[in-house]
Structure formats: structure tokens, C-alpha cells
Design an enzyme around this catalytic site. Structure first.
Site, PDB file in Angstrom:
ATOM      1  NE  ARG A   1      -4.379   5.272  -2.914  1.00 30.62           N
ATOM      2  CZ  ARG A   1      -4.503   6.501  -3.404  1.00 30.62           C
ATOM      3  NH1 ARG A   1      -4.992   6.697  -4.600  1.00 30.62           N
ATOM      4  NH2 ARG A   1      -4.127   7.539  -2.682  1.00 30.62           N
TER       5      ARG A   1
ATOM      6  CG  ASP B   1      -9.425   9.859  -0.927  1.00 28.14           C
ATOM      7  OD1 ASP B   1      -8.589   9.701  -1.812  1.00 28.14           O
ATOM      8  OD2 ASP B   1      -9.697   8.985  -0.076  1.00 28.14           O
TER       9      ASP B   1
ATOM     10  NE  ARG C   1      -4.460  13.035   1.334  1.00 26.98           N
ATOM     11  CZ  ARG C   1      -4.037  11.839   0.950  1.00 26.98           C
ATOM     12  NH1 ARG C   1      -4.663  11.188  -0.019  1.00 26.98           N
ATOM     13  NH2 ARG C   1      -2.984  11.294   1.506  1.00 26.98           N
TER      14      ARG C   1
ATOM     15  CG  HIS D   1      -8.284   5.351  -1.272  1.00 26.71           C
ATOM     16  ND1 HIS D   1      -8.123   6.688  -1.011  1.00 26.71           N
ATOM     17  CD2 HIS D   1      -7.130   4.749  -0.904  1.00 26.71           C
ATOM     18  CE1 HIS D   1      -6.907   6.878  -0.507  1.00 26.71           C
ATOM     19  NE2 HIS D   1      -6.285   5.724  -0.442  1.00 26.71           N
TER      20      HIS D   1
HETATM   21  N1  NAD Z   1      -6.406   3.749   2.893  1.00 22.52           N
HETATM   22  C1  NAD Z   1      -5.618   4.804   2.812  1.00 22.52           C
HETATM   23  O1  NAD Z   1      -6.086   5.941   2.676  1.00 22.52           O
HETATM   24  C2  NAD Z   1      -4.136   4.585   2.907  1.00 22.52           C
HETATM   25  C3  NAD Z   1      -3.251   5.650   3.116  1.00 22.52           C
HETATM   26  C4  NAD Z   1      -1.885   5.378   3.198  1.00 22.52           C
HETATM   27  C5  NAD Z   1      -1.420   4.070   3.048  1.00 22.52           C
HETATM   28  N2  NAD Z   1      -2.314   3.066   2.836  1.00 22.52           N
HETATM   29  C6  NAD Z   1      -1.905   1.673   2.654  1.00 22.52           C
HETATM   30  O2  NAD Z   1      -1.591   1.089   3.915  1.00 22.52           O
HETATM   31  C7  NAD Z   1      -0.747  -0.039   3.701  1.00 22.52           C
HETATM   32  C8  NAD Z   1       0.416   0.001   4.674  1.00 22.52           C
HETATM   33  O3  NAD Z   1       1.262   1.087   4.356  1.00 22.52           O
HETATM   34  P1  NAD Z   1       2.577   1.384   5.222  1.00 22.52           P
HETATM   35  O4  NAD Z   1       3.166   2.630   4.671  1.00 22.52           O
HETATM   36  O5  NAD Z   1       2.262   1.281   6.663  1.00 22.52           O
HETATM   37  O6  NAD Z   1       3.485   0.136   4.790  1.00 22.52           O
HETATM   38  P2  NAD Z   1       4.690  -0.494   5.634  1.00 22.52           P
HETATM   39  O7  NAD Z   1       5.482  -1.292   4.668  1.00 22.52           O
HETATM   40  O8  NAD Z   1       5.367   0.550   6.448  1.00 22.52           O
HETATM   41  O9  NAD Z   1       3.952  -1.471   6.652  1.00 22.52           O
HETATM   42  C9  NAD Z   1       3.371  -2.671   6.273  1.00 22.52           C
HETATM   43  C10 NAD Z   1       3.532  -3.629   7.438  1.00 22.52           C
HETATM   44  O10 NAD Z   1       2.848  -4.828   7.106  1.00 22.52           O
HETATM   45  C11 NAD Z   1       3.606  -5.891   7.634  1.00 22.52           C
HETATM   46  N3  NAD Z   1       3.240  -7.128   6.956  1.00 22.52           N
HETATM   47  C12 NAD Z   1       3.492  -7.487   5.671  1.00 22.52           C
HETATM   48  N4  NAD Z   1       2.990  -8.711   5.449  1.00 22.52           N
HETATM   49  C13 NAD Z   1       2.410  -9.126   6.589  1.00 22.52           C
HETATM   50  C14 NAD Z   1       1.730 -10.302   6.977  1.00 22.52           C
HETATM   51  N5  NAD Z   1       1.556 -11.312   6.123  1.00 22.52           N
HETATM   52  N6  NAD Z   1       1.282 -10.390   8.242  1.00 22.52           N
HETATM   53  C15 NAD Z   1       1.466  -9.384   9.116  1.00 22.52           C
HETATM   54  N7  NAD Z   1       2.092  -8.238   8.812  1.00 22.52           N
HETATM   55  C16 NAD Z   1       2.574  -8.120   7.566  1.00 22.52           C
HETATM   56  C17 NAD Z   1       5.056  -5.478   7.388  1.00 22.52           C
HETATM   57  O11 NAD Z   1       5.965  -6.201   8.221  1.00 22.52           O
HETATM   58  C18 NAD Z   1       5.005  -3.995   7.724  1.00 22.52           C
HETATM   59  O12 NAD Z   1       5.305  -3.730   9.085  1.00 22.52           O
HETATM   60  C19 NAD Z   1      -0.334   0.032   2.226  1.00 22.52           C
HETATM   61  O13 NAD Z   1      -1.106  -0.864   1.456  1.00 22.52           O
HETATM   62  C20 NAD Z   1      -0.649   1.465   1.833  1.00 22.52           C
HETATM   63  O14 NAD Z   1      -0.887   1.605   0.455  1.00 22.52           O
HETATM   64  C21 NAD Z   1      -3.649   3.293   2.783  1.00 22.52           C
END
Ligand code: NAD
Length: 310
Positions: free
Chosen positions: A91, A151, A154, A178
Site C-alpha cells: 500500500r 482489518d 476480518r 492499514h
Molecule cells: N481502505 C481499505 O480498506 C481499502 C480496501 C480496498 C481498496 N482500497 C483502495 O481503494 C482505492 C480504489 O480501489 P479500486 O479497486 O476501486 O480501484 P479502481 O481502479 O477500480 O477505481 C479507482 C477509480 O478512481 C478513478 N480516478 C482515478 N483518478 C481520478 C481522479 N483524478 N479524479 C476522479 N476519479 C479518479 C478511476 O477512474 C477509477 O474509476 C485504491 O487505492 C485501493 O487500494 C482501500
């Protein structure tokens, strides 16, 4: 008399964002939901698709794809935009990439006149929560990272499976980053009021195995299906509800520490009381010596990673 209408603005309708929107609609949490994404076609398609489910939803939700001006009237802006973890990538590798994206997004949200609460889900979530605080100039209490909410869920799930008890009756926290340096707070883990460490007779090897499965869960899911999204989406809905309903619920989220747990000037996952004004209070657990050391080293990894950027 002006009636307040709850509005959530979601920025980033990828796997996590669109799963969150779907869960939000299914649980009837907000009156309005605006979807914003760099990929306008995607968020427009999502808005159409979600609206077609309204006939089956528990409450009426107005959903549309919009732009940053729609954030002005939002109670909550949820940030799920950005790059996600690729197989083998930590991450923390995502830092520079997502900081650049977040600067422009947060500036656009603030230009709208937004004066609500930010929820951050994008990784590395602790560092990006800190960045949102810096870029927005809002009070620290109004930026909440999803932190270790997933987490912890989980952890409670795996403990529930092991002891054959409903996960909702397991009270146990994962705190810290995280990510790879997070830690289980075994000293305060209980089921139905019985401390797990004192009463369950569980072996140390089993405890370690459960925790390692929690810590590495995202890697295992990403290897299998490329991304994780349902669990975090439900965690984000839980957080949204706690804010919109002013619940004062205790959730493990990434919040700003100002001396609590011996740390200052960082966002990190700890239990906190969440309500309509955001973080009402950080809950300080009386950690044992091992947990204190693990927490301090998790905080230090975050600080070292952030240091070049702030
Ligand atoms: N916090 C947590 O527990 C947790 C869990 C899973 C995923 N995540 C994180 O969530 C984030 C998103 O994951 P995902 O699988 O949905 O990714 P994804 O690639 O499916 O979606 C990301 C979206 O962001 C958009 N995007 C990118 N740049 C942008 C901008 N400048 N303005 C507006 N939109 C923009 C993209 O077009 C896309 O639709 C990642 O950083 C991932 O690591 C966090």
C-alpha cells in the site's frame, strides 16, 4: 422552513466506490448520492444502473452522476479515487501516485464551498487522510480514514469462525497502519465479556495464524480476483451511517493523534467515537508492553514514509 437533505458525494466509482454506492442504496442510508469520477462514462453508467434498482430499495435515494460543484451541499465526501494495489505492490508503494491525484481532487472539492466531513478509503489510507487534512484545511476531526475498520472486521470474522460465535459478538481490534505493520490488540479481545487470552485456552500458534490471515487478507484476495471491494464498501457504509445518524459508535478508523498513544501529528488506525461532527474522541486502550512497541513501530513506519512529502 428549510429541510436538511442528506447528501453523500462519492469520488471514484471503481470497484470500491461502486460497491459502496450499491451497499449505500441497499441499506437506505442517504437521501442523495452524487457520483463523480475522472471516467465520466463509468459514473454515468453506474448512476443509471443504480437508479434502475430504486424500485427494490428500502428508501428513496436520488442518485446522479455529477461534478465537483455538487460537493458544496454534501454532508460527506467519500474518496475512493486513485490507483489501486497491483499484485506484489504494498500500500505504501502507492503514496506518490495517489498524493498527486488527491491534491487536485481535494482542491476541487474545497473550491465548491464544501464544509462537511471527508471519508478516505484510497490507499495508503493513513497517509492520504493526513494529506486530505493538509490540503483541505478543515479541522482534523472532520477527516476520517477507513483505517483498520476492515482489518478489524476480518479479525472479528475469523475469531467468530474459530469460536463458532456470531462475529458481531466478538469485540477485538486491529490498530496501527492499514497495512503490513498493523497489530492485533489481544489484551482487549473478548467474546461475550470473556477475555479471549484469559478464558479461551487458545494456543499462541493459533492466535498468530489468525492474525497473519487478517494482515495478509488483501494480498490473498488480490491474487485471486485482482482487487478487494465488498468488505471495505460495507465498512464505509457503516462509517457513513455513524456520521449521518450521529451514532457515537466506536469504530477503528484512521484519525489524527495529538498525544494519544504517545504519538503526534499523524493519522493512524485506532478506535474512535464517530458521530455527526466526525471524530468525537479517540479511545485510548491500555495496551500491554508488546502492543505499545508494535504500535510505536507502526507509527514510525508511517512517519518515515510520509516524511519526504510533508
Ligand atoms: N481502505 C481499505 O480498506 C481499502 C480496501 C480496498 C481498496 N482500497 C483502495 O481503494 C482505492 C480504489 O480501489 P479500486 O479497486 O476501486 O480501484 P479502481 O481502479 O477500480 O477505481 C479507482 C477509480 O478512481 C478513478 N480516478 C482515478 N483518478 C481520478 C481522479 N483524478 N479524479 C476522479 N476519479 C479518479 C478511476 O477512474 C477509477 O474509476 C485504491 O487505492 C485501493 O487500494 C482501500
Amino acid at each position: 422552513m428549510a429541510v436538511h437533505v442528506n447528501r453523500v458525494a462519492l469520488i471514484g466509482t471503481g470497484f470500491v466506490g461502486s460497491s459502496y454506492a450499491f451497499a449505500l442504496l441497499n441499506q437506505g442510508v442517504t437521501e442523495e448520492l452524487v457520483l463523480i469520477d475522472l471516467n465520466k462514462e463509468k459514473s454515468e453508467g453506474d448512476a443509471m444502473d443504480l437508479n434502475h434498482g430504486l424500485a427494490f430499495a428500502p428508501t428513496r435515494t436520488k442518485i446522479w452522476y455529477g461534478d465537483y460543484t455538487d460537493c458544496k451541499k454534501a454532508d460527506i465526501v467519500v474518496l475512493c479515487a486513485g490507483a489501486n494495489q497491483k499484485p506484489g505492490e504494498t500500500r505504501l508503494d502507492l503514496v506518490a501516485k495517489n498524493l498527486r491525484i488527491f491534491k487536485s481532487i481535494v482542491e476541487s472539492v474545497m473550491e465548491s464551498g464544501f464544509d462537511g466531513i471527508f471519508i478516505v478509503a484510497t490507499n495508503p489510507v493513513d497517509i492520504l487522510s493526513y494529506a486530505v487534512w493538509k490540503y483541505s484545511n478543515l479541522p482534523q476531526s472532520r477527516i476520517i480514514g477507513s483505517g483498520t475498520i476492515l482489518d478489524t472486521a476480518r479479525f472479528r470474522y475469523l475469531l467468530g469462525e474459530h469460536f463458532e460465535v456470531d462475529t458481531r459478538n466478538v469485540h477485538a481490534y486491529i490498530i496501527g497502519e492499514h497495512g503490513d505493520t498493523e497489530l492485533p490488540v489481544w489484551s482487549h479481545a473478548d467474546i461475550g465479556g470473556n477475555p479471549i487470552m484469559e478464558t479461551s485456552g487458545i494456543e499462541k500458534a493459533k492466535l498468530d495464524e489468525i492474525f497473519v490471515n487478517v494482515r495478509d487478507a488483501a494480498y490473498h484476495i488480490i491474487e485471486r480476483k485482482g482487487a478487494t471491494y465488498y468488505g471495505i464498501a460495507m465498512g464505509l457504509v457503516r462509517l457513513t451511517k455513524a456520521i449521518l445518524h450521529n451514532e457515537s459508535s466506536i469504530l477503528t478508523v484512521s484519525c489524527y493523534l495529538d498525544g494519544e498513544y504517545g504519538e503526534t501529528d499523524l493519522y493512524i488506525g485506532v478506535p474512535a467515537v464517530v458521530g455527526s461532527e466526525g471524530i468525537k474522541k479517540v479511545v485510548e486502550l491500555n495496551l500491554n508492553e508488546t502492543e505499545k512497541q508494535q504500535f510505536a513501530s507502526s507509527a514510525s513506519v508511517l512517519k518515515q514514509t510520509m516524511q519526504p512529502f510533508f
